[in-house]
Design a protein around this motif. Structure first.
Motif, PDB file in Angstrom:
ATOM      1  N   HIS C  94       0.809  -1.218   0.000  1.00 50.51           N
ATOM      2  CA  HIS C  94       0.000   0.000   0.000  1.00 50.51           C
ATOM      3  C   HIS C  94       0.845   1.273   0.000  1.00 50.51           C
ATOM      4  CE1 HIS C  94      -3.834  -2.121   1.619  1.00 50.51           C
ATOM      5  NE2 HIS C  94      -3.400  -2.594   0.483  1.00 50.51           N
ATOM      6  N   GLN C  95       2.162   1.144   0.059  1.00 47.90           N
ATOM      7  CA  GLN C  95       2.989   2.353   0.033  1.00 47.90           C
ATOM      8  C   GLN C  95       3.750   2.490  -1.278  1.00 47.90           C
ATOM      9  OE1 GLN C  95       6.660   1.372   2.463  1.00 47.90           O
ATOM     10  NE2 GLN C  95       5.076   0.206   3.444  1.00 47.90           N
ATOM     11  N   LEU C  96       3.550   1.568  -2.208  1.00 51.07           N
ATOM     12  CA  LEU C  96       4.214   1.680  -3.509  1.00 51.07           C
ATOM     13  C   LEU C  96       3.639   2.892  -4.238  1.00 51.07           C
ATOM     14  CD1 LEU C  96       4.011  -2.083  -4.534  1.00 51.07           C
ATOM     15  CD2 LEU C  96       6.031  -0.879  -3.760  1.00 51.07           C
ATOM     16  N   PHE C  97       4.507   3.643  -4.919  1.00 50.62           N
ATOM     17  CA  PHE C  97       3.971   4.835  -5.572  1.00 50.62           C
ATOM     18  C   PHE C  97       4.640   5.194  -6.883  1.00 50.62           C
ATOM     19  CE2 PHE C  97       7.306   7.968  -4.851  1.00 50.62           C
ATOM     20  CZ  PHE C  97       8.089   7.311  -3.926  1.00 50.62           C
ATOM     21  N   ASP C 104      10.764   2.556  -7.453  1.00 53.49           N
ATOM     22  CA  ASP C 104      10.168   2.501  -6.128  1.00 53.49           C
ATOM     23  C   ASP C 104      11.155   1.956  -5.105  1.00 53.49           C
ATOM     24  OD1 ASP C 104       6.927   2.677  -5.377  1.00 53.49           O
ATOM     25  OD2 ASP C 104       8.254   1.833  -3.867  1.00 53.49           O
TER      26      ASP C 104
END
Lengths: 274, 283, 282
Positions: C94-97, C104
């Protein structure tokens, strides 16, 4: 910090105010706000104070809880007070130092403005504190229904509002989690100028949007699965019905507005400059 | 008549490249045959991406077959006129507890389904009470869902489905995001429901322990049903299950390991007591 | 490389209605190279505990030493601590961006001030360590499968070359095979690089299979701290607080109660099978 804002929060209790129809609370809150703005005398504010104190007491919401809502506007409040205090030039000068001066009119205006703002926040927090977000959207939906004739999708807008209310706390928590995770990867979210800080927020915002879209998608599926096909043909679990107490409340607030207006305007009662 | 029946069910979707051109078809479900009788407890097992969730979505007409047919309570899910009836007959509970609760107060969320069905107000209240009682959440009726645990949220979601008075409940990995306590809580609730309401339950999961009490188990892999049988039959085929990237309860594993070491232990042991009994018989 | 906590207390939302003591007088030391499991159910304080290890959450009282240095001392370099103690959150994907996996994974080393080449070198190493397939290096992280996303996210922390890797329920939401893959990979990582690993989990079975030491948290307090065998010997107390020993432990106790002379300390299927065969063939 975000958790401390009480505007928009619901405080569960069983009180006369809680049981009122949301439409009554919305309309009466508006009336109260209007009454504040047409008010310009000490006596009028005193009546408003008595009225507010009475409603707070009847709502069974602890005073401490209501006051918390004011924290959010403390900056705005100070700004307004300072601006009014120093920039209004009206009447005798009370204090003068360097290039600043405080006039009677300025003092009066800034005190009244502060009271107005504080009462405005207390009044509207009282509405949200005593009304569940759902009831509130129901109330708004019902009050805005006439707009349906002008092809405004009132039901849909109300549904969007209530879903937003449900997901705001979830997304706040999620933001907190993502921020922590990126800080753990060495991200610096606090220092630098505005441009740098905005750029530093990208690793937080992208995952947040991705997650919000995923949630929206899931939710849409879940709503469809529970036979949601839009507003048509739906019944209400909690339909809005005016009862005796609601008419009473209307009458009471209307009486307050009239009394406050008439007395505030026509009964001469002054202490010092106020 | 079957509660849920699939015959030669196929679901295909287009595969697109970066420009959005169709480059091929993906077959997510391949010739599925499924028969669930009223009152049964059926478990569908499979690892992530095996097609089990896609199948579940067919039971609620969120997806409709591109080939073959799916009947829910005798109704063809492809028929748009039956959409409301199909969705009312087969209520669905999803994986993420947060993303399926619509109401900001527990009871209002449970009332959401009946509201959509156009149920009269007094009847909604009765159904909401009934639903919340059935999952043991009645004392939380006025709470905000945000303050509940994962297991409690799933119970609220189940109550929301119950309030629609479905004949069948489809639970799509309801425990995947829960901790062990939450998992137990949800499963206990489902078992209670089966006893009290006699509803058909279809549980989609990748936890084998949850399948022990099933009337029938279907194992999926690559969009196909690859194994089918009673829990005892299925759990007796440990190597095959491992091949399908599933895992077997530790007790069954231990029984298998002992048999491998030459001890005479029957196949398909599911419970601790059975294993202890079998070992004691040897000594 | 040791992390030492002394009498750490942490209170949530102090002074409000939601006040809650999340950690109560926790003292422990994590030694270099250890593979430690932290177990406890939701709300036991285990997640709060691990967020103390890299200074993300600051204790209300008590001291934390990293390599003998007080991390709360004035001028302590928190940023460097966060590079040394890598924390992988629950659902780390959920923190991949970034636009592609490689960039990343480079985010962490970039924040440490490394050059582009060094960042990429670190990223390649990290991705290889978690067994992430090379063909996906330049793909968008959002198009990966659940298991691959998680690997990429773990690599994002590993690329900072931490001395200690802390994982908060790294297998949550994965299917059994995905769970075993990730845990095997962590074990491989530990064996290959000698990195200290702190693994938070609800699953006693997982913990028993991989770790050398278990810390049990309950209501913000450290309840037990020892080898799996020592901790699971307390299986009755664990049960009272809603935790359970692995199923095989119960089987062994049942057998013993039925008069079969087995040693009850087995915690894995292999150990149990071994012990049962030994007892029966006697």
């Amino acid at each position: 910090m975000i958790r401390e804002i009480t505007i928009g929060q619901y405080y569960p209790a069983d009180s006369f105010i809680h049981r009122l129809d949301p439409r009554v609370k919305i309309v009466c809150t508006l009336l109260f706000l209007i009454s504040l703005f047409i008010q310009n005398s000490l006596l009028g504010y005193l009546i408003a104070t008595v009225f507010l104190a009475f409603v707070i007491h009847a709502s069974k919401v602890p005073f401490k809880f209501i006051i918390k809502g004011l924290k959010a506007i403390i900056l705005l409040l100070m700004f307004t007070v300072v601006m009014n205090l120093f920039l209004t030039k009206d009447g005798a000068v009370l204090v003068r130092f360097w290039i600043f001066q405080i006039t009677e009119g300025g003092l009066k205006l800034s005190v009244f403005m502060a009271v107005r703002l504080i009462y405005l926040i207390i009044g509207s927090s009282l509405m949200t504190l005593t009304t569940t977000p759902n009831a509130l959207t129901d109330g708004i939906e019902s009050l805005l229904r006439p707009l349906n004739k002008f092809r405004v999708p009132v039901h849909e807008v109300a549904m969007i509002m209530s879903i937003a209310l449900r997901f705001i706390p979830i997304l706040l928590e999620e933001t907190d989690k993502i921020m922590k995770a990126q800080i753990a990867r060495g991200a610096d979210l606090e220092s630098g100028n505005i441009l740098q800080r905005t750029k530093a927020m990208v690793p937080v915002l992208v995952p947040l949007f991705v997650s919000a879209f995923r949630r929206a998608n899931d939710l849409a599926l879940a709503m469809e699965a529970r036979c949601y096909f839009g507003g048509e043909g739906r019944t209400k679990m909690k339909p809005l019905l005016y009862r005796r107490q609601d008419y009473l409340a209307y009458a009471f607030v209307a009486a307050y507005v009239v009394v406050a207006f008439v007395v505030g305007r026509f009964v001469p009662f002054h202490i010092w400059i106020f | 008549m079957e509660m849920i029946r699939a015959s030669e069910l196929v679901y295909e979707y287009e595969q697109r490249d970066d420009e959005g051109n169709v480059v091929g078809m993906n077959r997510a479900l391949d010739e599925i045959e499924l028969d669930v009788r009223p009152g049964q407890f059926v478990v569908i097992l499979g690892h992530n991406g095996s097609g089990k969730s896609t199948l579940a979505k067919h039971m609620n007409a969120i997806l409709v077959p591109t080939g073959g047919t799916m009947w829910v309570n005798g109704r063809d899910t492809k028929d748009p006129r039956e959409l409301m009836n199909v969705r009312q007959s087969a209520g669905m509970v999803f994986q993420n507890p947060d993303n399926q609760i619509i109401g900001t107060v527990v009871e209002e969320d449970v009332g959401f389904g009946p509201e959509n069905l156009g149920v009269p107000t007094e009847e909604i209240w009765r159904r909401v009470e009934d639903g919340l009682r059935a999952v043991g959440m009645i004392e939380y009726r006025a709470h905000s869902p945000n303050k509940l645990s994962g297991g409690q949220k799933q119970r609220v979601a189940i109550a929301g489905v119950i309030a629609m008075e479905p004949e069948c409940i489809v639970l799509d990995e309801p425990t995947a995001m829960l901790d062990p306590d939450g998992r137990k809580e949800v499963l206990r609730t489902v078992q209670e429901l089966r006893k009290r309401k006699n509803v058909t339950v279809i549980l989609i999961t990748h936890y084998m322990e949850e399948a022990i009490d099933a009337d029938a188990i279907y194992v999926m892999e690559g969009g196909r049903v690859v194994m089918q049988g009673t829990p005892r039959e299925i759990f007796g085929r440990v190597d095959e299950l491992k091949r399908y990237r599933l895992d077997v309860p530790q007790v069954t594993m231990l029984a298998e390991e002992l048999r491998r070491r030459g001890l005479d232990i029957p196949r398909g042991i599911l419970r601790r007591e059975e294993l202890v009994e079998a070992i004691c018989r040897l000594s | 490389m040791s992390i030492k906590l002394e009498h750490v207390n942490y209170i949530y939302s102090a002074g409000t209605a939601y006040e809650k003591q999340a950690l109560k007088d926790v003292s422990l030391e994590i030694l270099p190279g250890q593979f430690v499991g932290v177990i406890g159910h939701t709300g036991s304080g285990k997640s709060t505990l691990i967020q103390h290890l890299n200074g993300l959450v600051k204790a209300n009282s008590g001291v934390i030493y990293y390599n003998g240095e007080n991390i709360y001392a004035d001028g302590y370099d928190m940023k460097s601590l966060r590079g040394q103690v890598g924390l992988v959150f629950q659902y780390p994907e959920h923190q991949l961006f970034e636009e592609d996996v490689l960039s990343d994974v480079c985010f962490g080393p970039k924040n440490q001030g490394l050059s582009k080449e060094d960042c990429e070198k670190r990223a390649f190493e990290a991705l290889e360590l978690v067994g992430f397939p090379e063909k996906y290096y330049h793909q968008s992280p959002f198009e990966l499968s659940g298991g691959q996303k998680r690997r990429a996210a773990i690599a994002g922390v590993l690329a900072m070359k931490p001395k200690v890797l802390v994982l908060d329920e790294p297998t949550a939401g994965l299917d059994p095979a995905g769970r075993d893959d990730i845990l095997d990979q962590v074990k491989y990582l530990h064996d290959q690089t000698g990195i200290t690993v702190v693994l938070v989990s609800h699953s006693m079975e997982d913990i028993a299979r991989y770790v050398e030491r278990i810390i049990v948290m309950n209501r913000g307090e450290k309840m037990f701290d020892g080898t799996p065998k020592e901790v699971f010997a307390h299986y009755e107390e664990l049960e009272q607080v809603g935790l359970a020993a692995p199923q095989v432990t119960y089987v062994m106790h049942d057998l013993k109660a039925r008069g079969i002379p087995v040693d009850t300390t087995a915690t894995t299927v292999e150990e149990a099978a071994e012990e049962i065969c030994r007892a029966l063939k006697r």
